[in-house]
Design a protein around this motif. Structure first.
Motif, mmCIF file in Angstrom:
data_model
loop_
_atom_site.group_PDB
_atom_site.id
_atom_site.type_symbol
_atom_site.label_atom_id
_atom_site.label_comp_id
_atom_site.label_asym_id
_atom_site.label_seq_id
_atom_site.Cartn_x
_atom_site.Cartn_y
_atom_site.Cartn_z
ATOM 1 N N PRO A 60 0.828 -1.214 0.000
ATOM 2 C CA PRO A 60 0.000 0.000 0.000
ATOM 3 C C PRO A 60 0.860 1.261 0.000
ATOM 4 C CG PRO A 60 0.048 -0.968 2.189
ATOM 5 C CD PRO A 60 0.775 -1.923 1.283
ATOM 6 N N SER A 61 0.237 2.382 -0.369
ATOM 7 C CA SER A 61 0.940 3.662 -0.401
ATOM 8 C C SER A 61 0.011 4.761 0.091
ATOM 9 C CB SER A 61 1.405 3.971 -1.828
ATOM 10 O OG SER A 61 1.974 5.263 -1.898
ATOM 11 N N LEU A 62 0.619 5.811 0.627
ATOM 12 C CA LEU A 62 -0.151 6.997 1.032
ATOM 13 C C LEU A 62 -0.129 8.079 -0.053
ATOM 14 C CD1 LEU A 62 0.955 7.328 4.780
ATOM 15 C CD2 LEU A 62 -1.167 6.368 3.876
ATOM 16 N N ASP A 63 0.445 7.742 -1.199
ATOM 17 C CA ASP A 63 0.572 8.703 -2.304
ATOM 18 C C ASP A 63 -0.617 8.547 -3.262
ATOM 19 O OD1 ASP A 63 1.247 10.257 -4.468
ATOM 20 O OD2 ASP A 63 3.302 9.505 -4.626
ATOM 21 N N PRO A 64 -1.485 9.549 -3.380
ATOM 22 C CA PRO A 64 -2.662 9.435 -4.255
ATOM 23 C C PRO A 64 -2.324 9.267 -5.736
ATOM 24 C CG PRO A 64 -2.918 11.252 -2.703
ATOM 25 C CD PRO A 64 -1.496 10.803 -2.618
ATOM 26 N N GLN A 112 -3.837 5.447 7.347
ATOM 27 C CA GLN A 112 -4.994 6.213 7.803
ATOM 28 C C GLN A 112 -5.588 6.999 6.647
ATOM 29 O OE1 GLN A 112 -3.533 8.578 11.118
ATOM 30 N NE2 GLN A 112 -4.178 7.008 12.567
ATOM 31 N N GLY A 113 -6.884 7.264 6.758
ATOM 32 C CA GLY A 113 -7.531 8.081 5.745
ATOM 33 C C GLY A 113 -8.299 7.268 4.731
ATOM 34 N N ALA A 114 -8.739 7.962 3.661
ATOM 35 C CA ALA A 114 -9.636 7.380 2.666
ATOM 36 C C ALA A 114 -8.871 6.619 1.591
ATOM 37 C CB ALA A 114 -10.467 8.491 2.030
ATOM 38 N N PHE A 115 -9.381 5.416 1.276
ATOM 39 C CA PHE A 115 -8.841 4.553 0.233
ATOM 40 C C PHE A 115 -9.980 4.055 -0.640
ATOM 41 C CE2 PHE A 115 -5.538 4.499 3.377
ATOM 42 C CZ PHE A 115 -4.354 4.231 2.707
ATOM 43 N N ALA A 116 -9.624 3.424 -1.744
ATOM 44 C CA ALA A 116 -10.618 2.778 -2.595
ATOM 45 C C ALA A 116 -10.008 1.550 -3.241
ATOM 46 C CB ALA A 116 -11.114 3.735 -3.674
ATOM 47 N N LEU A 117 -10.828 0.520 -3.419
ATOM 48 C CA LEU A 117 -10.491 -0.650 -4.212
ATOM 49 C C LEU A 117 -11.391 -0.629 -5.442
ATOM 50 C CD1 LEU A 117 -10.064 -3.405 -1.476
ATOM 51 C CD2 LEU A 117 -8.363 -2.869 -3.238
ATOM 52 N N VAL A 118 -10.790 -0.588 -6.620
ATOM 53 C CA VAL A 118 -11.552 -0.477 -7.865
ATOM 54 C C VAL A 118 -11.197 -1.667 -8.753
ATOM 55 C CG1 VAL A 118 -12.026 0.936 -9.894
ATOM 56 C CG2 VAL A 118 -11.511 2.034 -7.702
ATOM 57 N N SER A 152 -8.522 -8.901 -10.501
ATOM 58 C CA SER A 152 -7.614 -7.747 -10.541
ATOM 59 C C SER A 152 -8.320 -6.465 -10.126
ATOM 60 C CB SER A 152 -7.032 -7.592 -11.951
ATOM 61 O OG SER A 152 -6.225 -8.701 -12.276
ATOM 62 N N TRP A 153 -7.789 -5.848 -9.068
ATOM 63 C CA TRP A 153 -8.304 -4.588 -8.559
ATOM 64 C C TRP A 153 -7.143 -3.600 -8.476
ATOM 65 C CZ3 TRP A 153 -13.331 -4.117 -5.815
ATOM 66 C CH2 TRP A 153 -14.111 -5.282 -5.907
ATOM 67 N N LEU A 154 -7.465 -2.332 -8.249
ATOM 68 C CA LEU A 154 -6.465 -1.313 -7.959
ATOM 69 C C LEU A 154 -6.727 -0.735 -6.582
ATOM 70 C CD1 LEU A 154 -6.292 0.623 -11.360
ATOM 71 C CD2 LEU A 154 -4.644 -1.060 -10.495
ATOM 72 N N LEU A 155 -5.684 -0.636 -5.779
ATOM 73 C CA LEU A 155 -5.778 -0.009 -4.460
ATOM 74 C C LEU A 155 -5.307 1.439 -4.594
ATOM 75 C CD1 LEU A 155 -6.242 -0.135 -1.383
ATOM 76 C CD2 LEU A 155 -3.875 -0.947 -1.155
ATOM 77 N N LEU A 156 -6.182 2.386 -4.240
ATOM 78 C CA LEU A 156 -5.896 3.807 -4.413
ATOM 79 C C LEU A 156 -5.987 4.539 -3.088
ATOM 80 C CD1 LEU A 156 -8.336 4.346 -7.434
ATOM 81 C CD2 LEU A 156 -5.941 3.682 -7.561
ATOM 82 N N LYS A 157 -5.103 5.506 -2.892
ATOM 83 C CA LYS A 157 -5.219 6.414 -1.745
ATOM 84 C C LYS A 157 -5.911 7.689 -2.217
ATOM 85 C CE LYS A 157 -4.543 8.166 2.340
ATOM 86 N NZ LYS A 157 -5.767 8.965 2.203
ATOM 87 N N LYS A 158 -6.926 8.115 -1.489
ATOM 88 C CA LYS A 158 -7.644 9.343 -1.817
ATOM 89 C C LYS A 158 -6.910 10.548 -1.237
ATOM 90 C CE LYS A 158 -11.214 7.456 -3.896
ATOM 91 N NZ LYS A 158 -11.572 7.776 -5.289
ATOM 92 N N LYS A 159 -7.141 11.701 -1.859
ATOM 93 C CA LYS A 159 -6.528 12.929 -1.359
ATOM 94 C C LYS A 159 -7.230 13.386 -0.083
ATOM 95 C CE LYS A 159 -4.934 14.641 -5.842
ATOM 96 N NZ LYS A 159 -5.018 15.736 -6.844
ATOM 97 N N ASP A 160 -6.475 13.432 0.984
ATOM 98 C CA ASP A 160 -6.991 13.937 2.259
ATOM 99 C C ASP A 160 -5.796 14.345 3.113
ATOM 100 O OD1 ASP A 160 -5.901 11.578 3.226
ATOM 101 O OD2 ASP A 160 -7.818 10.575 3.524
ATOM 102 N N TYR A 179 -4.231 12.811 5.273
ATOM 103 C CA TYR A 179 -3.291 11.723 5.553
ATOM 104 C C TYR A 179 -2.438 11.361 4.334
ATOM 105 C CZ TYR A 179 -6.232 11.138 9.668
ATOM 106 O OH TYR A 179 -6.928 11.355 10.838
ATOM 107 N N ALA A 180 -2.776 11.923 3.181
ATOM 108 C CA ALA A 180 -2.001 11.629 1.975
ATOM 109 C C ALA A 180 -0.578 12.166 2.122
ATOM 110 C CB ALA A 180 -2.681 12.256 0.756
ATOM 111 N N ALA A 181 0.395 11.419 1.583
ATOM 112 C CA ALA A 181 1.802 11.811 1.716
ATOM 113 C C ALA A 181 2.614 11.181 0.600
ATOM 114 C CB ALA A 181 2.362 11.381 3.071
ATOM 115 N N LYS A 182 3.718 11.841 0.249
ATOM 116 C CA LYS A 182 4.611 11.345 -0.805
ATOM 117 C C LYS A 182 5.649 10.362 -0.267
ATOM 118 C CE LYS A 182 3.284 13.680 -4.526
ATOM 119 N NZ LYS A 182 2.890 13.026 -5.790
ATOM 120 N N GLY A 183 5.869 10.363 1.035
ATOM 121 C CA GLY A 183 6.908 9.506 1.612
ATOM 122 C C GLY A 183 6.611 8.037 1.427
ATOM 123 N N GLU A 184 7.624 7.202 1.649
ATOM 124 C CA GLU A 184 7.494 5.764 1.471
ATOM 125 C C GLU A 184 7.151 5.097 2.795
ATOM 126 O OE1 GLU A 184 6.457 2.959 0.231
ATOM 127 O OE2 GLU A 184 7.529 3.644 -1.553
#
Length: 536
Positions: free
Chosen positions: A62-66, A141-147, A155-163, A165-170
């Motif tokens: 997972p990632s915190l980068d939208p 933490q924060g909003a995510f989506a599985l699409v 096959s799905w995509l795990l996405l971090k939503k902009k909020d 808690y979003a961050a560019k760090g690893e």
């Protein structure tokens, strides 16, 4: 989906994983992310729904980068008790390898009302193929989506939503369990099978190297070929400095290894192939299964781990000693040019990816304490130490002042320009007439008659016979104490000496070895930098 598929894949008398069983849910829905070193290291996202853990394998984590979309492959449902599982799934079982709870907590739908409404909304999103949720974990933490993608049902995509808690760090750099505080490597230490444990440790280190930020500022480039290595500058004395690291100066052949698509090219600093001469090293490198360019030294060590150049030169004939490739630098890795990264970052990445094998070794270092390290190297009879600035870049084909060598005895590389007739009971030749290059001219530095075993005399004479010529290769014909036969200046050797005369002639030289790994043109008079110049 139910737990039938989960149960069919496991033999519960042989695995510590929990047996299938529905459990009454709590007031809030839970989620867990496992980090799992199975056939491929990956992360498993598990969301509680309908009394089970709906599960997705996320290869890159997972990632915190939208801006990042992470593939998530839906797998079989797991029992709720799996939320507490950590440990080692033994070899031979489905999913064999270490498992840690990388993150856990509660989750809910973004527009949650009461808990009953919460689960209904989540299930509706799951069935629709667009599942939105909010994680309340220790790391995520924060909003995510599985699409769901259109590729297939799994096959799905795990996405971090902009909020906020979003961050560019690893976030994956936080590699410890939120429960046991263990890393995957530490979890695997409990496994009894040494070979299985080592295979998994190597897998984890390689994967985590790819997850790390070390490659983010390394440019993507094609793999280079025929690299000439960085050379070290000679200095008189060791020194201490907090910005420098210190390595053993191995007494062997400098060698660059190119690993690409399962093929290996191992060659000397002057481009001569070592693939056949040291085929056990080549075969060991072929097992690494990643694309890279390595820099290191081929050595043969005795049972006490001491390198010996004579053992190395005669290894093909005698097979005595232990043939090793000590790797001390990583120049290229999986599409990335690392030469502009600081040395310590290159070495840290190298240590992560390099597996423990009988033939391939990571060449370690000490920080700051060069004087003590030199003293120990001298006491152990080693050739010397190499000091390197911890932030130095890799300067291919250049002699760097940020890489310094300190020898435990004074030596000089030289070119053989001729040999004298033997005297007394000696055979083959009396002494070698030696020189070094100053520009394009071969300048005489003395002759050496000591340090040869009888086999050395015979072997060397056989190498020199095809090179004999009438013309003296030196611009000024040197004086010798016996008739001399001149040769083409094509063979390099190394001698020890006690010092130099004012005329630039060696004092008390003793033959040490041939340097077939080095071009004759490279033989130049080594003038050490002044004491301590490298440490500032």
């Amino acid at each position: 989906m139910g737990l039938k598929e989960y149960a069919s894949k496991r033999q519960f008398e042989k695995t510590p994983e929990p047996e299938p069983g529905l459990r009454h849910k709590g007031r809030r829905l839970i989620f867990v992310v496992h980090k799992h070193a199975a056939r491929a290291l990956h992360y498993d996202l598990r969301l509680e729904l309908e009394g089970v853990l709906k599960s997705w394998a996320v290869p890159k984590g997972p990632s915190l980068d939208p801006s990042l979309k992470r593939l998530a492959l839906m797998v079989e449902d797991h029992p709720l008790d799996y939320k507490d599982f950590e440990g080692v799934i033994p070899e031979g079982n489905y999913g064999a390898g270490g498992v840690i709870i990388w993150d856990r907590g509660f989750y809910h739908h973004p527009s949650v009302g009461d808990e009953n409404e919460n689960e209904k909304l989540l299930l509706a999103g799951l069935r629709k193929g667009d599942m939105k949720f909010v994680l309340e974990g220790e790391k995520l933490q924060g909003a995510f989506a599985l699409v769901k993608t259109r590729k297939d049902e799994k096959s799905w995509l795990l996405l971090k939503k902009k909020d906020r808690y979003a961050a560019k760090g690893e976030i994956l750099k936080e590699n410890r369990s939120v429960v046991s505080r263990k890393t995957l490597e530490e979890m695997l230490e409990a496994d009894r099978s040494k070979s299985f444990r080592q295979k998994k440790l190597d897998q984890i280190r390689l994967h985590e190297a790819m997850e790390s930020e070390d490659l983010q500022d390394a440019p993507v480039k094609p793999m280079p070929h025929g690299i000439q290595p960085t050379l070290a500058t000679l200095v008189k004395e060791p020194f201490d400095h907090p910005d420098w690291i210190f390595e053993v100066k191995w007494d062997g052949y400098r060698a660059v290894a190119e690993l690409r698509d399962g093929d290996v090219s191992l060659y000397s600093r002057k481009g001569i192939s070592f693939d056949k001469k040291f085929s056990p090293i080549t075969e060991a490198l072929r097992e690494l299964r990643f694309d890279a360019v390595l820099d290191g030294e081929i050595v043969v060590v005795d049972d006490q781990g001491r390198p010996g150049f004579q053992m190395l030169q005669h290894y093909q004939d005698s097979g005595s000693g232990h043939l090793l490739y000590y790797v001390f630098d990583l120049l290229y890795f999986r599409g990335h040019d690392l030469t502009a990264l600081p040395l310590l970052r290159r070495k840290e990445l190298l240590k992560k990816i390099l597996p423990s094998t009988p033939r391939i070794r990571f060449s370690g270092h000490v920080r700051e304490e060069g004087v003590l390290f030199y003293k120990v190297a001298k006491e152990k009879g080693l050739e010397g130490i190499v000091a390197k600035h911890s932030q130095s870049v890799y300067e291919a084909g250049r002699r760097s002042r940020e890489w310094l060598k300190v020898k435990t005895q004074l030596t000089q590389e030289a070119v053989i320009g001729g040999f004298t007739e033997p005297g007394g009971g000696r055979k083959y030749f009396g002494a070698l007439v030696l020189g070094v290059y100053e520009g394009d001219e071969l300048m005489y530095i003395g002759h050496v008659g000591g340090g040869f075993a009888e086999k050395d005399l015979k072997d060397l004479r056989e190498k020199l016979n095809p090179l004999t010529q009438k013309e003296c290769p030196f611009p000024v014909k040197p004086e010798t104490n016996a008739p001399v036969t001149w040769v083409k200046p094509e063979i390099a050797c190394e001698v020890t000496l006690s010092g130099w005369t004012e005329d630039g002639v060696m004092r008390h030289p003793v033959f040490l070895r041939l340097r077939e790994d080095k071009a004759a043109r490279e033989a130049a008079r080594e003038k050490p930098l002044g004491s301590g110049e490298g440490g500032s």
